[in-house]
Design a protein around this motif. Structure first.
Motif, PDB file in Angstrom:
ATOM      1  N   GLY A  94      27.519  40.886  46.103  1.00 38.79           N
ATOM      2  CA  GLY A  94      26.085  40.655  45.960  1.00 38.79           C
ATOM      3  C   GLY A  94      25.689  40.369  44.522  1.00 38.79           C
ATOM      4  O   GLY A  94      24.868  39.488  44.255  1.00 38.79           O
ATOM      5  N   THR A  95      26.285  41.097  43.591  1.00 40.38           N
ATOM      6  CA  THR A  95      25.985  40.867  42.182  1.00 40.38           C
ATOM      7  C   THR A  95      26.453  39.484  41.738  1.00 40.38           C
ATOM      8  O   THR A  95      25.712  38.748  41.054  1.00 40.38           O
ATOM      9  CB  THR A  95      26.661  41.940  41.306  1.00 40.38           C
ATOM     10  N   MET A  96      27.676  39.122  42.105  1.00 42.03           N
ATOM     11  CA  MET A  96      28.202  37.807  41.726  1.00 42.03           C
ATOM     12  C   MET A  96      27.353  36.677  42.318  1.00 42.03           C
ATOM     13  O   MET A  96      27.019  35.698  41.642  1.00 42.03           O
ATOM     14  CB  MET A  96      29.656  37.668  42.196  1.00 42.03           C
ATOM     15  N   VAL A 148      32.409  31.366  42.418  1.00 44.29           N
ATOM     16  CA  VAL A 148      33.832  31.487  42.773  1.00 44.29           C
ATOM     17  C   VAL A 148      34.216  32.953  42.911  1.00 44.29           C
ATOM     18  O   VAL A 148      34.956  33.331  43.826  1.00 44.29           O
ATOM     19  CB  VAL A 148      34.719  30.785  41.716  1.00 44.29           C
ATOM     20  N   SER A 149      33.706  33.804  42.029  1.00 44.91           N
ATOM     21  CA  SER A 149      33.988  35.235  42.114  1.00 44.91           C
ATOM     22  C   SER A 149      33.454  35.820  43.416  1.00 44.91           C
ATOM     23  O   SER A 149      34.131  36.639  44.063  1.00 44.91           O
ATOM     24  CB  SER A 149      33.368  35.975  40.923  1.00 44.91           C
ATOM     25  N   ALA A 150      32.234  35.430  43.802  1.00 51.43           N
ATOM     26  CA  ALA A 150      31.658  35.911  45.060  1.00 51.43           C
ATOM     27  C   ALA A 150      32.493  35.447  46.254  1.00 51.43           C
ATOM     28  O   ALA A 150      32.764  36.225  47.182  1.00 51.43           O
ATOM     29  CB  ALA A 150      30.219  35.419  45.198  1.00 51.43           C
ATOM     30  N   LEU A 151      32.921  34.182  46.230  1.00 50.06           N
ATOM     31  CA  LEU A 151      33.725  33.647  47.326  1.00 50.06           C
ATOM     32  C   LEU A 151      35.073  34.365  47.418  1.00 50.06           C
ATOM     33  O   LEU A 151      35.512  34.756  48.516  1.00 50.06           O
ATOM     34  CB  LEU A 151      33.949  32.146  47.117  1.00 50.06           C
ATOM     35  N   ILE A 170      37.363  45.231  41.100  1.00 55.85           N
ATOM     36  CA  ILE A 170      37.068  46.385  40.251  1.00 55.85           C
ATOM     37  C   ILE A 170      37.856  46.362  38.944  1.00 55.85           C
ATOM     38  O   ILE A 170      37.324  46.721  37.885  1.00 55.85           O
ATOM     39  CB  ILE A 170      37.332  47.688  41.024  1.00 55.85           C
ATOM     40  N   LEU A 171      39.120  45.932  39.003  1.00 59.00           N
ATOM     41  CA  LEU A 171      39.938  45.944  37.793  1.00 59.00           C
ATOM     42  C   LEU A 171      39.881  44.627  37.023  1.00 59.00           C
ATOM     43  O   LEU A 171      39.755  44.620  35.795  1.00 59.00           O
ATOM     44  CB  LEU A 171      41.394  46.267  38.148  1.00 59.00           C
ATOM     45  N   LEU A 177      35.351  38.654  32.892  1.00 67.16           N
ATOM     46  CA  LEU A 177      34.073  38.485  32.192  1.00 67.16           C
ATOM     47  C   LEU A 177      34.283  38.456  30.678  1.00 67.16           C
ATOM     48  O   LEU A 177      33.695  37.629  29.968  1.00 67.16           O
ATOM     49  CB  LEU A 177      33.123  39.625  32.558  1.00 67.16           C
ATOM     50  N   GLY A 178      35.146  39.345  30.199  1.00 68.53           N
ATOM     51  CA  GLY A 178      35.457  39.353  28.771  1.00 68.53           C
ATOM     52  C   GLY A 178      36.113  38.063  28.322  1.00 68.53           C
ATOM     53  O   GLY A 178      35.793  37.524  27.251  1.00 68.53           O
ATOM     54  N   ILE A 179      37.027  37.543  29.142  1.00 67.99           N
ATOM     55  CA  ILE A 179      37.689  36.276  28.824  1.00 67.99           C
ATOM     56  C   ILE A 179      36.674  35.139  28.772  1.00 67.99           C
ATOM     57  O   ILE A 179      36.747  34.254  27.902  1.00 67.99           O
ATOM     58  CB  ILE A 179      38.798  35.982  29.853  1.00 67.99           C
ATOM     59  N   MET A 180      35.721  35.148  29.703  1.00 66.38           N
ATOM     60  CA  MET A 180      34.681  34.111  29.698  1.00 66.38           C
ATOM     61  C   MET A 180      33.856  34.161  28.415  1.00 66.38           C
ATOM     62  O   MET A 180      33.596  33.127  27.791  1.00 66.38           O
ATOM     63  CB  MET A 180      33.767  34.289  30.919  1.00 66.38           C
TER      64      MET A 180
END
Length: 213
Positions: A94-96, A148-151, A170-171, A177-180
């Motif tokens: 839902g967040t993604m 893409v993350s949500a999918l 979760i991991l 996100l940090g890499i982005m």
């Protein structure tokens, strides 16, 4: 050596984030997760929803709705504990999806793109057209990332072992996100080297200030 309050706060936030990740992973793959894992998974989401409701124009009905959901959650603790993986799944997917929609809905023009508006707010001035076009592309990149993350979250949750979904959602999600953030900053320094730049912490602070105005 006595730690400053700012340093101590960062340490506490890092420790709390690590605890959230570990407990979330354990809870999601366990058939009988501890109650603390359920509470840790729900409290941040509930706090964010309540704060959003409080700051909205429809404050009273939305706050009452949040409180009603909170009461329903407390009254069904045992059921929720045995279905905690679904809780984390809805929270992640839902967040993604929500972030993907939020970023994607602003892609109408270079200046209206969310990252362009945040950049204008952070710089306290309107950047030139090249900078705005770059921030439009950054907004597009984040939109794709979130969708893409949500999918992937949906596909892994329903068609892969639960441990695979939990590892990704979760991991790996915080790492990605940090890499982005880091990757975008490095690309920005090369793509528009003669423009003003601000780091990850400044970007997050600018977004927080922008969202509260």
């Amino acid at each position: 050596m006595i730690l400053s309050w700012r340093t101590l706060r960062k340490v506490l936030i890092a420790a709390a984030s690590a605890a959230y990740v570990v407990l979330g992973f354990v809870a999601a793959i366990s058939d009988d997760p501890p109650l603390i894992a359920l509470i840790v998974g729900v409290v941040p989401m509930f706090a964010i929803a309540l704060a959003t409701a409080w700051n909205s124009r429809a404050r009273v009905p939305l706050v009452l709705l949040c409180l009603a959901l909170g009461v329903a959650f407390v009254l069904n603790l045992e059921f929720m504990r045995t279905h905690v993986a679904w809780l984390y799944f809805v929270q992640h997917a839902g967040t993604m999806l929500s972030l993907g929609i939020m970023f994607g809905a602003t892609l109408g023009s270079d200046e209206s793109a969310l990252c362009s508006r945040i950049a204008c707010f952070a710089l306290n001035s309107r950047p030139d057209e090249k900078y705005l076009h770059y921030t439009w592309k950054v907004t597009l990149a984040w939109t794709i990332f979130f969708f893409v993350s949500a999918l992937l979250s949906v596909l892994l949750f329903f068609f892969a072992p639960l441990v695979a979904w939990s590892t990704f959602a979760i991991l790996l999600t915080p790492i990605l996100l940090g890499i982005m953030f880091v990757g975008e900053y490095l690309i920005r320094c090369r793509a528009i080297p003669d423009r003003p730049h601000f780091g990850i912490a400044e970007t997050i602070q600018a977004y927080n200030n922008f969202s509260r105005r």
